[in-house]
Design a protein around this motif. Structure first.
Motif, PDB file in Angstrom:
ATOM      1  N   ARG A   2     -60.546 -11.980  14.066  1.00 36.08           N
ATOM      2  CA  ARG A   2     -61.622 -12.938  14.331  1.00 36.08           C
ATOM      3  C   ARG A   2     -61.239 -13.704  15.586  1.00 36.08           C
ATOM      4  O   ARG A   2     -60.058 -13.985  15.822  1.00 36.08           O
ATOM      5  CB  ARG A   2     -61.791 -13.937  13.177  1.00 36.08           C
ATOM      6  CG  ARG A   2     -61.827 -13.334  11.785  1.00 36.08           C
ATOM      7  CD  ARG A   2     -62.996 -12.411  11.560  1.00 36.08           C
ATOM      8  NE  ARG A   2     -64.279 -13.039  11.830  1.00 36.08           N
ATOM      9  CZ  ARG A   2     -65.440 -12.375  11.761  1.00 36.08           C
ATOM     10  NH1 ARG A   2     -65.452 -11.104  11.434  1.00 36.08           N
ATOM     11  NH2 ARG A   2     -66.567 -12.996  12.003  1.00 36.08           N
ATOM     12  N   SER A   3     -62.218 -14.081  16.395  1.00 35.03           N
ATOM     13  CA  SER A   3     -61.932 -14.757  17.652  1.00 35.03           C
ATOM     14  C   SER A   3     -62.995 -15.801  17.952  1.00 35.03           C
ATOM     15  O   SER A   3     -64.149 -15.668  17.539  1.00 35.03           O
ATOM     16  CB  SER A   3     -61.873 -13.737  18.796  1.00 35.03           C
ATOM     17  OG  SER A   3     -61.471 -14.337  19.995  1.00 35.03           O
ATOM     18  N   HIS A  47     -56.274 -11.301  -8.413  1.00 31.32           N
ATOM     19  CA  HIS A  47     -55.344 -12.011  -7.529  1.00 31.32           C
ATOM     20  C   HIS A  47     -56.107 -12.816  -6.486  1.00 31.32           C
ATOM     21  O   HIS A  47     -57.247 -12.495  -6.135  1.00 31.32           O
ATOM     22  CB  HIS A  47     -54.432 -11.023  -6.791  1.00 31.32           C
ATOM     23  CG  HIS A  47     -53.417 -10.350  -7.651  1.00 31.32           C
ATOM     24  ND1 HIS A  47     -53.658  -9.150  -8.293  1.00 31.32           N
ATOM     25  CD2 HIS A  47     -52.148 -10.706  -7.973  1.00 31.32           C
ATOM     26  CE1 HIS A  47     -52.578  -8.795  -8.968  1.00 31.32           C
ATOM     27  NE2 HIS A  47     -51.645  -9.720  -8.791  1.00 31.32           N
ATOM     28  N   LEU A  48     -55.417 -13.812  -5.959  1.00 30.81           N
ATOM     29  CA  LEU A  48     -55.844 -14.416  -4.707  1.00 30.81           C
ATOM     30  C   LEU A  48     -55.412 -13.484  -3.582  1.00 30.81           C
ATOM     31  O   LEU A  48     -54.246 -13.067  -3.530  1.00 30.81           O
ATOM     32  CB  LEU A  48     -55.181 -15.785  -4.515  1.00 30.81           C
ATOM     33  CG  LEU A  48     -55.631 -16.901  -5.456  1.00 30.81           C
ATOM     34  CD1 LEU A  48     -54.611 -18.025  -5.458  1.00 30.81           C
ATOM     35  CD2 LEU A  48     -56.995 -17.430  -5.037  1.00 30.81           C
ATOM     36  N   MET A  49     -56.311 -13.141  -2.694  1.00 30.23           N
ATOM     37  CA  MET A  49     -55.975 -12.291  -1.558  1.00 30.23           C
ATOM     38  C   MET A  49     -55.646 -13.172  -0.364  1.00 30.23           C
ATOM     39  O   MET A  49     -56.490 -13.928   0.116  1.00 30.23           O
ATOM     40  CB  MET A  49     -57.146 -11.371  -1.208  1.00 30.23           C
ATOM     41  CG  MET A  49     -56.861 -10.456  -0.042  1.00 30.23           C
ATOM     42  SD  MET A  49     -55.552  -9.267  -0.378  1.00 30.23           S
ATOM     43  CE  MET A  49     -56.452  -8.088  -1.389  1.00 30.23           C
ATOM     44  N   ALA A  50     -54.399 -13.103   0.100  1.00 26.82           N
ATOM     45  CA  ALA A  50     -53.953 -13.892   1.249  1.00 26.82           C
ATOM     46  C   ALA A  50     -53.752 -12.975   2.440  1.00 26.82           C
ATOM     47  O   ALA A  50     -53.006 -11.995   2.362  1.00 26.82           O
ATOM     48  CB  ALA A  50     -52.656 -14.622   0.918  1.00 26.82           C
ATOM     49  N   SER A  51     -54.432 -13.266   3.525  1.00 28.26           N
ATOM     50  CA  SER A  51     -54.236 -12.508   4.754  1.00 28.26           C
ATOM     51  C   SER A  51     -52.892 -12.873   5.370  1.00 28.26           C
ATOM     52  O   SER A  51     -52.334 -13.949   5.129  1.00 28.26           O
ATOM     53  CB  SER A  51     -55.370 -12.790   5.740  1.00 28.26           C
ATOM     54  OG  SER A  51     -55.614 -14.185   5.825  1.00 28.26           O
ATOM     55  N   VAL A  52     -52.354 -11.960   6.165  1.00 24.21           N
ATOM     56  CA  VAL A  52     -51.087 -12.168   6.853  1.00 24.21           C
ATOM     57  C   VAL A  52     -51.271 -11.711   8.292  1.00 24.21           C
ATOM     58  O   VAL A  52     -51.794 -10.618   8.544  1.00 24.21           O
ATOM     59  CB  VAL A  52     -49.947 -11.367   6.192  1.00 24.21           C
ATOM     60  CG1 VAL A  52     -48.661 -11.477   7.009  1.00 24.21           C
ATOM     61  CG2 VAL A  52     -49.699 -11.864   4.775  1.00 24.21           C
ATOM     62  N   ALA A 255     -57.665 -15.254   3.918  1.00 26.16           N
ATOM     63  CA  ALA A 255     -58.372 -13.968   3.868  1.00 26.16           C
ATOM     64  C   ALA A 255     -59.297 -13.796   5.059  1.00 26.16           C
ATOM     65  O   ALA A 255     -58.850 -13.847   6.204  1.00 26.16           O
ATOM     66  CB  ALA A 255     -59.093 -13.807   2.538  1.00 26.16           C
ATOM     67  N   ASP A 256     -60.612 -13.626   4.843  1.00 25.08           N
ATOM     68  CA  ASP A 256     -61.531 -13.347   5.950  1.00 25.08           C
ATOM     69  C   ASP A 256     -62.231 -14.593   6.473  1.00 25.08           C
ATOM     70  O   ASP A 256     -63.236 -14.497   7.173  1.00 25.08           O
ATOM     71  CB  ASP A 256     -62.569 -12.304   5.524  1.00 25.08           C
ATOM     72  CG  ASP A 256     -63.361 -12.727   4.299  1.00 25.08           C
ATOM     73  OD1 ASP A 256     -62.960 -13.716   3.661  1.00 25.08           O
ATOM     74  OD2 ASP A 256     -64.366 -12.065   3.983  1.00 25.08           O
TER      75      ASP A 256
END
Length: 283
Positions: A2-3, A47-52, A255-256
């Motif tokens: 994302r930008s 689950h909680l989805m965590a972006s990395v 996440a997103d």
């Protein structure tokens, strides 16, 4: 990826991978009933989805990278770490290349803290031993974090960074328009960063928050925070700043929806995503 444009700065989230967080273990004291209420935050596995990943900051031909993701990784950690599910990394170099930025164009790498999902691409394996991935960069972390770290930070990376790492204090500028902001709790030396453009601010939160649910529930203790009570105080301080009309945030684990602002509805705070561009056209 994302930008968005932020004054003279171009900000791009560089995806590296993700980690699943087991919600009841990650937030001790929460219950099944709790997560029925917050089910919208959970993935299909519960689950909680965590972006990395990392945040690329471009300014007048220069480039800063805040955090460097996991590196090459694919594990299922539930047996060893019941508060985690799948961990995966490895995409950050491709994300950087999609923006048309070479690794040698990164002149500064700044860490929010030294956990492995934030330092993974700081080094590169090589036939004659690992070396720094961003060869021309100076490396920045808080002076306290660097001096007192005793976790899983690789010894070879510490050796490589000796003489190149810069320890900064609260309020010091690390890149044009970017200053360090001490936000202890997750680690003792955890540091967020403030990107300033005129009267506007972007707060780069690091692991002061791991999920958008914490915007509504900042008082929840987190299992992996080194100082759980201090971390709660820090989140409340961050939330106060994020409610200012001139302040937005970057939360790399959200996440997103990594770019957002805090809005208040009926006395409750929530995370509202900012409009961004996506994919390889972002840069």
């Amino acid at each position: 990826m994302r930008s968005l444009d932020f004054g003279e700065h171009r900000l791009t989230y560089l995806a590296d991978g993700f980690v699943q967080l087991a919600p009841r273990a990650w937030f001790p004291g929460t219950t099944g009933e709790t997560w029925e209420r917050y089910a919208a935050h959970l993935d299909g596995d519960g689950h909680l989805m965590a972006s990395v990943g990392g945040l690329l900051v471009e300014h007048r031909g220069r480039a800063l990278l805040i955090d460097t993701g996991y590196g090459r990784r694919r594990t299922e950690s539930a047996d060893s770490y019941p508060f985690l599910g799948v961990e995966e990394g490895g995409r950050l170099p491709a994300s950087l290349a999609a923006c048309g930025v070479d690794v040698d164009a990164i002149d500064t790498v700044a860490f929010t803290h030294l956990h492995e999902d934030h330092v993974g691409w700081a080094f590169s394996p090589a036939a004659d031993g690992p070396g720094l991935h961003f060869r021309r960069a100076r490396y920045v972390t808080s002076r306290y974090e660097w001096a007192h770290w005793s976790g899983t930070f690789p010894d070879f990376l510490a050796r490589e960074l000796r003489g190149k790492a810069v320890g900064v204090l609260d309020g010091e500028e690390v890149f044009p328009g970017v200053t360090a902001w001490a936000t202890p709790g997750h680690t003792d030396g955890h540091t967020s960063y403030v990107i300033t453009s005129g009267d506007r601010r972007m707060l780069v939160l690091g692991d002061a928050l791991h999920s958008a649910v914490q915007i509504e529930r900042p008082e929840w203790r987190v299992l992996v925070d080194a100082g759980r009570d201090i971390a709660v105080d820090t989140r409340l301080r961050i939330l106060k700043e994020l409610t200012r009309p001139d302040t937005v945030g970057f939360a790399g684990h959200f996440a997103d929806v990594v770019f957002g602002r805090v809005v208040t509805d009926g006395g409750r705070h929530r995370w509202e995503p900012l409009a961004t561009t996506a994919g390889g056209d972002c840069c």
